[in-house]
Write a protein that holds these residues in place. Sequence first.
Motif, PDB file in Angstrom:
ATOM      1  N   THR A  69     -45.829  27.692  42.429  1.00 55.25           N
ATOM      2  CA  THR A  69     -45.292  28.948  42.053  1.00 55.25           C
ATOM      3  C   THR A  69     -44.727  28.953  40.546  1.00 55.25           C
ATOM      4  O   THR A  69     -44.455  27.856  40.050  1.00 55.25           O
ATOM      5  CB  THR A  69     -44.309  29.569  42.856  1.00 55.25           C
ATOM      6  OG1 THR A  69     -43.907  30.918  42.556  1.00 55.25           O
ATOM      7  CG2 THR A  69     -42.866  28.589  42.983  1.00 55.25           C
ATOM      8  N   VAL A 115     -43.525  43.598  51.462  1.00 49.81           N
ATOM      9  CA  VAL A 115     -42.969  42.478  50.949  1.00 49.81           C
ATOM     10  C   VAL A 115     -43.120  42.252  49.685  1.00 49.81           C
ATOM     11  O   VAL A 115     -44.292  42.806  49.158  1.00 49.81           O
ATOM     12  CB  VAL A 115     -43.310  41.288  51.878  1.00 49.81           C
ATOM     13  CG1 VAL A 115     -44.920  41.161  51.728  1.00 49.81           C
ATOM     14  CG2 VAL A 115     -42.682  39.963  51.326  1.00 49.81           C
ATOM     15  N   GLU A 127     -42.050  43.083  46.427  1.00 46.46           N
ATOM     16  CA  GLU A 127     -41.646  43.750  45.222  1.00 46.46           C
ATOM     17  C   GLU A 127     -40.538  44.923  45.849  1.00 46.46           C
ATOM     18  O   GLU A 127     -40.784  45.071  46.949  1.00 46.46           O
ATOM     19  CB  GLU A 127     -42.555  44.322  44.286  1.00 46.46           C
ATOM     20  CG  GLU A 127     -43.952  43.677  44.481  1.00 46.46           C
ATOM     21  CD  GLU A 127     -44.812  44.833  44.211  1.00 46.46           C
ATOM     22  OE1 GLU A 127     -44.791  45.743  43.187  1.00 46.46           O
ATOM     23  OE2 GLU A 127     -45.895  44.924  45.104  1.00 46.46           O
ATOM     24  N   ASP A 131     -38.403  45.604  55.406  1.00 45.27           N
ATOM     25  CA  ASP A 131     -38.632  45.438  53.952  1.00 45.27           C
ATOM     26  C   ASP A 131     -37.813  44.018  53.949  1.00 45.27           C
ATOM     27  O   ASP A 131     -36.774  43.806  54.044  1.00 45.27           O
ATOM     28  CB  ASP A 131     -37.613  46.151  53.046  1.00 45.27           C
ATOM     29  CG  ASP A 131     -37.805  45.949  51.599  1.00 45.27           C
ATOM     30  OD1 ASP A 131     -38.075  44.861  51.432  1.00 45.27           O
ATOM     31  OD2 ASP A 131     -37.550  46.939  50.808  1.00 45.27           O
ATOM     32  N   TRP A 140     -37.949  37.567  50.335  1.00 44.40           N
ATOM     33  CA  TRP A 140     -37.786  36.156  50.359  1.00 44.40           C
ATOM     34  C   TRP A 140     -38.571  35.696  49.194  1.00 44.40           C
ATOM     35  O   TRP A 140     -39.103  36.599  48.331  1.00 44.40           O
ATOM     36  CB  TRP A 140     -38.319  35.663  51.631  1.00 44.40           C
ATOM     37  CG  TRP A 140     -39.611  35.983  52.300  1.00 44.40           C
ATOM     38  CD1 TRP A 140     -40.033  37.613  52.308  1.00 44.40           C
ATOM     39  CD2 TRP A 140     -40.950  35.434  52.386  1.00 44.40           C
ATOM     40  NE1 TRP A 140     -41.453  37.425  52.615  1.00 44.40           N
ATOM     41  CE2 TRP A 140     -41.862  36.247  52.741  1.00 44.40           C
ATOM     42  CE3 TRP A 140     -41.135  33.892  52.380  1.00 44.40           C
ATOM     43  CZ2 TRP A 140     -43.037  35.712  52.950  1.00 44.40           C
ATOM     44  CZ3 TRP A 140     -42.455  33.559  52.833  1.00 44.40           C
ATOM     45  CH2 TRP A 140     -43.502  34.293  52.974  1.00 44.40           C
ATOM     46  N   GLN A 141     -38.949  34.206  49.171  1.00 44.17           N
ATOM     47  CA  GLN A 141     -39.605  33.837  48.208  1.00 44.17           C
ATOM     48  C   GLN A 141     -40.450  32.415  48.522  1.00 44.17           C
ATOM     49  O   GLN A 141     -40.339  31.923  49.668  1.00 44.17           O
ATOM     50  CB  GLN A 141     -38.855  33.118  47.146  1.00 44.17           C
ATOM     51  CG  GLN A 141     -37.594  33.927  46.525  1.00 44.17           C
ATOM     52  CD  GLN A 141     -36.565  33.614  45.857  1.00 44.17           C
ATOM     53  OE1 GLN A 141     -35.754  32.428  46.299  1.00 44.17           O
ATOM     54  NE2 GLN A 141     -36.211  33.894  44.719  1.00 44.17           N
ATOM     55  N   GLU A 148     -40.264  29.788  47.615  1.00 44.90           N
ATOM     56  CA  GLU A 148     -39.363  28.548  47.904  1.00 44.90           C
ATOM     57  C   GLU A 148     -38.496  28.681  49.141  1.00 44.90           C
ATOM     58  O   GLU A 148     -38.059  27.337  49.758  1.00 44.90           O
ATOM     59  CB  GLU A 148     -38.171  28.188  46.966  1.00 44.90           C
ATOM     60  CG  GLU A 148     -38.594  28.269  45.282  1.00 44.90           C
ATOM     61  CD  GLU A 148     -39.019  29.463  44.615  1.00 44.90           C
ATOM     62  OE1 GLU A 148     -39.335  30.349  45.315  1.00 44.90           O
ATOM     63  OE2 GLU A 148     -39.051  29.369  43.521  1.00 44.90           O
ATOM     64  N   ASP A 205     -32.958  36.193  41.567  1.00 46.20           N
ATOM     65  CA  ASP A 205     -32.906  37.704  41.456  1.00 46.20           C
ATOM     66  C   ASP A 205     -31.431  38.234  41.435  1.00 46.20           C
ATOM     67  O   ASP A 205     -30.854  37.658  41.805  1.00 46.20           O
ATOM     68  CB  ASP A 205     -33.588  37.931  42.817  1.00 46.20           C
ATOM     69  CG  ASP A 205     -35.057  37.957  43.158  1.00 46.20           C
ATOM     70  OD1 ASP A 205     -35.865  38.449  42.330  1.00 46.20           O
ATOM     71  OD2 ASP A 205     -35.522  37.482  44.054  1.00 46.20           O
ATOM     72  N   ARG A 264     -36.060  40.115  39.084  1.00 41.02           N
ATOM     73  CA  ARG A 264     -36.010  38.627  38.462  1.00 41.02           C
ATOM     74  C   ARG A 264     -35.046  38.377  37.164  1.00 41.02           C
ATOM     75  O   ARG A 264     -35.003  39.576  36.443  1.00 41.02           O
ATOM     76  CB  ARG A 264     -37.236  38.096  38.161  1.00 41.02           C
ATOM     77  CG  ARG A 264     -38.321  37.966  39.232  1.00 41.02           C
ATOM     78  CD  ARG A 264     -37.854  36.809  40.300  1.00 41.02           C
ATOM     79  NE  ARG A 264     -37.813  35.701  39.668  1.00 41.02           N
ATOM     80  CZ  ARG A 264     -37.495  34.485  40.488  1.00 41.02           C
ATOM     81  NH1 ARG A 264     -37.705  34.552  41.826  1.00 41.02           N
ATOM     82  NH2 ARG A 264     -37.286  33.257  39.942  1.00 41.02           N
ATOM     83  N   ASN A 277     -43.199  39.801  38.126  1.00 41.66           N
ATOM     84  CA  ASN A 277     -43.930  40.137  39.485  1.00 41.66           C
ATOM     85  C   ASN A 277     -44.852  41.074  39.204  1.00 41.66           C
ATOM     86  O   ASN A 277     -44.639  42.334  39.150  1.00 41.66           O
ATOM     87  CB  ASN A 277     -42.859  40.488  40.667  1.00 41.66           C
ATOM     88  CG  ASN A 277     -43.142  40.244  41.762  1.00 41.66           C
ATOM     89  OD1 ASN A 277     -44.226  40.408  42.085  1.00 41.66           O
ATOM     90  ND2 ASN A 277     -42.062  39.789  42.612  1.00 41.66           N
ATOM     91  N   ARG A 282     -46.583  36.389  41.701  1.00 41.21           N
ATOM     92  CA  ARG A 282     -45.639  35.983  40.708  1.00 41.21           C
ATOM     93  C   ARG A 282     -46.285  35.001  39.712  1.00 41.21           C
ATOM     94  O   ARG A 282     -46.690  34.338  39.780  1.00 41.21           O
ATOM     95  CB  ARG A 282     -44.843  35.178  41.751  1.00 41.21           C
ATOM     96  CG  ARG A 282     -43.627  34.380  40.934  1.00 41.21           C
ATOM     97  CD  ARG A 282     -42.569  33.822  41.792  1.00 41.21           C
ATOM     98  NE  ARG A 282     -41.783  32.977  41.635  1.00 41.21           N
ATOM     99  CZ  ARG A 282     -41.095  32.202  42.372  1.00 41.21           C
ATOM    100  NH1 ARG A 282     -40.692  32.244  43.564  1.00 41.21           N
ATOM    101  NH2 ARG A 282     -40.165  31.276  41.815  1.00 41.21           N
TER     102      ARG A 282
HETATM  103  C1  WTA Z   1     -39.562  39.395  44.882  1.00 41.50           C
HETATM  104  C2  WTA Z   1     -43.079  36.278  47.592  1.00 41.50           C
HETATM  105  C3  WTA Z   1     -37.765  43.188  46.367  1.00 41.50           C
HETATM  106  C4  WTA Z   1     -38.342  38.927  44.328  1.00 41.50           C
HETATM  107  C5  WTA Z   1     -42.676  36.490  49.187  1.00 41.50           C
HETATM  108  C6  WTA Z   1     -38.414  37.323  44.639  1.00 41.50           C
HETATM  109  C7  WTA Z   1     -38.829  41.225  46.603  1.00 41.50           C
HETATM  110  C8  WTA Z   1     -40.073  37.134  44.141  1.00 41.50           C
HETATM  111  C9  WTA Z   1     -39.135  41.336  47.912  1.00 41.50           C
HETATM  112  C10 WTA Z   1     -40.701  35.852  45.097  1.00 41.50           C
HETATM  113  C11 WTA Z   1     -38.634  42.367  48.440  1.00 41.50           C
HETATM  114  C12 WTA Z   1     -39.973  39.414  47.319  1.00 41.50           C
HETATM  115  N1  WTA Z   1     -37.945  43.145  47.748  1.00 41.50           N
HETATM  116  N2  WTA Z   1     -38.329  41.987  45.572  1.00 41.50           N
HETATM  117  N3  WTA Z   1     -38.839  42.885  49.815  1.00 41.50           N
HETATM  118  N4  WTA Z   1     -39.629  40.138  48.281  1.00 41.50           N
HETATM  119  N5  WTA Z   1     -39.482  40.014  46.027  1.00 41.50           N
HETATM  120  O1  WTA Z   1     -42.302  33.597  45.458  1.00 41.50           O
HETATM  121  O2  WTA Z   1     -38.078  38.925  42.816  1.00 41.50           O
HETATM  122  O3  WTA Z   1     -44.426  35.263  45.225  1.00 41.50           O
HETATM  123  O4  WTA Z   1     -37.933  36.497  43.858  1.00 41.50           O
HETATM  124  O5  WTA Z   1     -42.764  35.095  47.101  1.00 41.50           O
HETATM  125  O6  WTA Z   1     -40.553  38.599  44.692  1.00 41.50           O
HETATM  126  O7  WTA Z   1     -42.160  35.881  45.039  1.00 41.50           O
HETATM  127  P1  WTA Z   1     -42.847  34.914  45.723  1.00 41.50           P
END
Ligand code: WTA
Length: 680
Positions: free
Chosen positions: A285, A406, A408, A431, A434-435, A437, A532, A547, A553, A558
Amino acid sequence: MADQNHVTPSEAEIAVHWGEEEYYHPSPEFIAQANLADRKAYERFSLEHFPECFKEYADLLDWDRYWETTLDTSNPPFWKWFVGGRLNAAHNCVDRHLPRHRNKTAIHFVPEPEDEPIQHVTYQELYLRVNEFAALLRDFAGVEAGDRVTIHMPMVAELPIAMLACARLGAIHSVVFGGFSGKAAAERMVDSGSRVLVTMDAYYRNGKLLDHKEKADVTVAEAAKEGLTVDKVLVWQRHPGRTSSPTPLVEGRDVLVNDLLKEYRHRTVEPVSMPAEDPLFLMYTSGSTGKPKGAQHSIGGYLSYVAGTTKYYQDLHPEDVYWCMADIGWITGHSYIVYGPLALGASTVVYEGVPTYPDAGRPWRIAEELGVNIFHTSPTAIRGLRKAGPEEPGKYHYHFKHMTTVGEPIEPDVWRWYYHVVGKGEAVIVDTWWQTETGGFLCSTAPALHAMKPGSAGPGVLGVYPVVFDENGNEIPAGSGRAGYLCIRNPWPGQFQTIWGDPDRYVRTYFARFNKDPGSQDWRDWPYMAGDGAMQAEDGYIRILGRIDDVINVAGHRLGTKEIENAALSVPEVAEAAVVAARDELKGTVPDLYVSLHPGYEAGDGLVKRISEAVVKEISPIARPRSIHIVPDMPKTRSGKIMRRILAAISNGSDDVGDVTTLANPEVVETIRAMAQGAR
Ligand code: WTA
């Protein structure tokens, strides 16, 4: 971190206008059937019962040997879960379901061409195919437990089959998003030291059969430049029995999996019983530097966590038909297309193509045909489907009980369309924030227990305690209306274990900022910093503001701004490059690229096009900048730092670029603004 170069939470906060707060409630029918319908669950998972509460998730799995220590904190922040336990992930996702679900569909593979039949891969067939491919990996490619295997594949049933075959052997898979370039795959292969590449000759996207094998050749050549020899390239055929790619096979290196598999028919491989704390996979990532980081996830902790969150937050029951319209090449697909649903013995949909091909009715036709009742997607897909066919969902006879968003922040009006039109007012929405990680959901409403609030992820999920800190690590109380750094107080089993090959970066990036005492073995002193900005409302719901680091994003994908900048810098004329996030009606945010040239060069000769192509070649078309501005100079501080904040304000059409008095060259701001805003 939050120096003047970054959008600090308070600025992001000002930039977001969400409208009035409103609540929606789950229906009595939903509540009556929900897996998580008793508020007492939150008491069971209170910090008082931490970490033993997570036994409930681990008990969803089959263990070869039960663990002795639930959480070992002796080497912070390298937490170890379920220490002493042994299990196999493929056994848990396949074999153990055979007695009851042998003839049930595990994977519905939906090809993009609508005239190609849907494949319904039963658990029995999945078992056979995973075993055969595991035998091939082991006996032909020499893969053993602990080896890394890179899988660069499109969205086809063979992708989860390849992942589960690795898991069966105890090998560590590293799946690279199919849309990434061959070069991006090489970078990840080199970092993980993986000598086997699993790929596919071609796939369908937007009505075209794209050559994918050509990327494998680039990957091997680029890896060789970095000193890595790729021994085997295993090429699945998109259409077994015929070649779909014009790129020839390389003797001695490339093999056609579909041909070779004939030698492994009905071969079975004992699932290797692995320590819970061994890695299941790496998922690369983007972070603040140009180098992607390999988030390492464990077998026992990760699988427990995704099984538990799928059960309670996706409300998945064995009889449900579940469709997560993400790509398995990202963490969402790993956790909530493959591992979570299959660990629970459900039916999961894998769709090859784009949601709007051949028209915006496609997802709803798929849902109707397969009887999908749980649907999971991203705000970008929702915005795109709404734009292309706002009335389409109403034309089809499907019924969702549950939907997820999920990746954004979702705008409340987009949320409402999702709720009323896609969900027909019948489905609950979670909604989930998560990430990569974090392995699984961290903030979400419990679908039967909490009211939904458009634009907000929920409170912390079971056993997860979010907190918002200010600059100095003081807690910002819920309901104060102030934004800060979103952190998690406690470890959880789905948390990644480290960054592959770079444990210092793991500590530095996620834990150093708010660590209270570097010598402490108490997990309370090691909150996890997510990267975040967020606000916590009085009701405890978390609103994600975006972020606060150099991550952008794009349409839920990402990307690191530094990676895009480095790609631009590979063009000889480019002296400096800065990428900022610009708001976009469909994709949430998109990259805008500003470049300055070395002395003596001028814009011309298709320079903008060459820069754009360099980004696609180095990374992927998803990283292609919305616009590329060739500017006479970058706005810089006296110490020579590019002020991206100013460029971001210009890209977002703001009249107020903020304080420019600290700039060494304030006069350039108006020139850039005239160029950039004039260009649109
Ligand atoms: C963003 C994706 C708003 C956030 C699962 C995070 C979100 C990054 C949400 C991680 C949400 C993820 N509402 N923002 N429900 N879910 N994000 O690693 O900025 O591809 O830090 O994981 O997406 O992106 P990643």
